[in-house]
Scaffold this motif. Sequence first.
Motif, mmCIF file in Angstrom:
data_model
loop_
_atom_site.group_PDB
_atom_site.id
_atom_site.type_symbol
_atom_site.label_atom_id
_atom_site.label_comp_id
_atom_site.label_asym_id
_atom_site.label_seq_id
_atom_site.Cartn_x
_atom_site.Cartn_y
_atom_site.Cartn_z
ATOM 1 N N CYS A 1 1.015 -1.543 0.023
ATOM 2 C CA CYS A 1 0.095 -0.064 0.031
ATOM 3 C C CYS A 1 0.810 1.166 -0.079
ATOM 4 N N LYS A 2 0.158 2.248 -0.199
ATOM 5 C CA LYS A 2 0.855 3.684 -0.253
ATOM 6 C C LYS A 2 1.032 4.283 1.175
ATOM 7 N N SER A 3 1.943 4.918 1.390
ATOM 8 C CA SER A 3 2.032 5.668 2.622
ATOM 9 C C SER A 3 0.696 6.446 2.856
ATOM 10 N N GLY A 4 0.246 6.390 4.196
ATOM 11 C CA GLY A 4 -0.927 7.208 4.447
ATOM 12 C C GLY A 4 -2.294 6.519 4.315
ATOM 13 N N THR A 5 -2.198 5.330 3.769
ATOM 14 C CA THR A 5 -3.359 4.614 3.448
ATOM 15 C C THR A 5 -3.785 3.591 4.886
#
Lengths: 116, 111
Positions: free
Chosen positions: A13-17
Amino acid sequence: GAVVSQHPSWVICKSGTSVKIECRSLDFQATTMFWYRQFPKQSLMLMATSNEGSKATYEQGVEKDKFLINHASLTLSTLTVTSAHPEDSSFYICSALAGGPNNEQFFGPGTRLTVL
Amino acid sequence: SQQGEEDPQALSIQEGENATMNCSYKTSINNLQWYRQNSGRGLVHLILIRSNEREKHSGRLRVTLDTSKKSSSLLITASRAADTASYFCATALSGTYKYIFGTGTRLKVLA
């Protein structure tokens, strides 16, 4: 032995999700489940105890607002890593307490989380 | 801090040799378990020994427990390349259901 499953087995996943990981006891009921985290080449560290129908109990140093645990039924506990960051990348393993004379725990196969 | 300390941290042996791993813990326990973990995989339960037991066998595995010294050992006899894995002890603290894992021993068996 009893079977515990985890889903997904891996996630990127992407950072912040936020990422949700499920832990299910397939052939027994578990009022208590546990969540562990394992960094590469290290041992398992207990993060929290998940109790069906009540709040989870977190180990010292584990942020309860970061790692949300919900144990809504006798066969399912979920761990949500909120606002994930690269340092949260790890192998997350759950276990379910089957009870009995040995209070035996059965472990799931783990979920590998990679945060980009 | 983790309950158990294991030694050695890493062990490399030839196929057919015996491998011994030791685990020490700090407080009273209900039981102690040994697990194997292949790289990047989940845990495989090997053996459980209760606090009132001193020795237990399972196939090529032999586990001892010395509660006076707060220590346990895992012996794998006639090792095979397939035994290559990390081995962890886990202790259930008296009065709780929580398992605390040791630091682990990385075993490599050379064919």
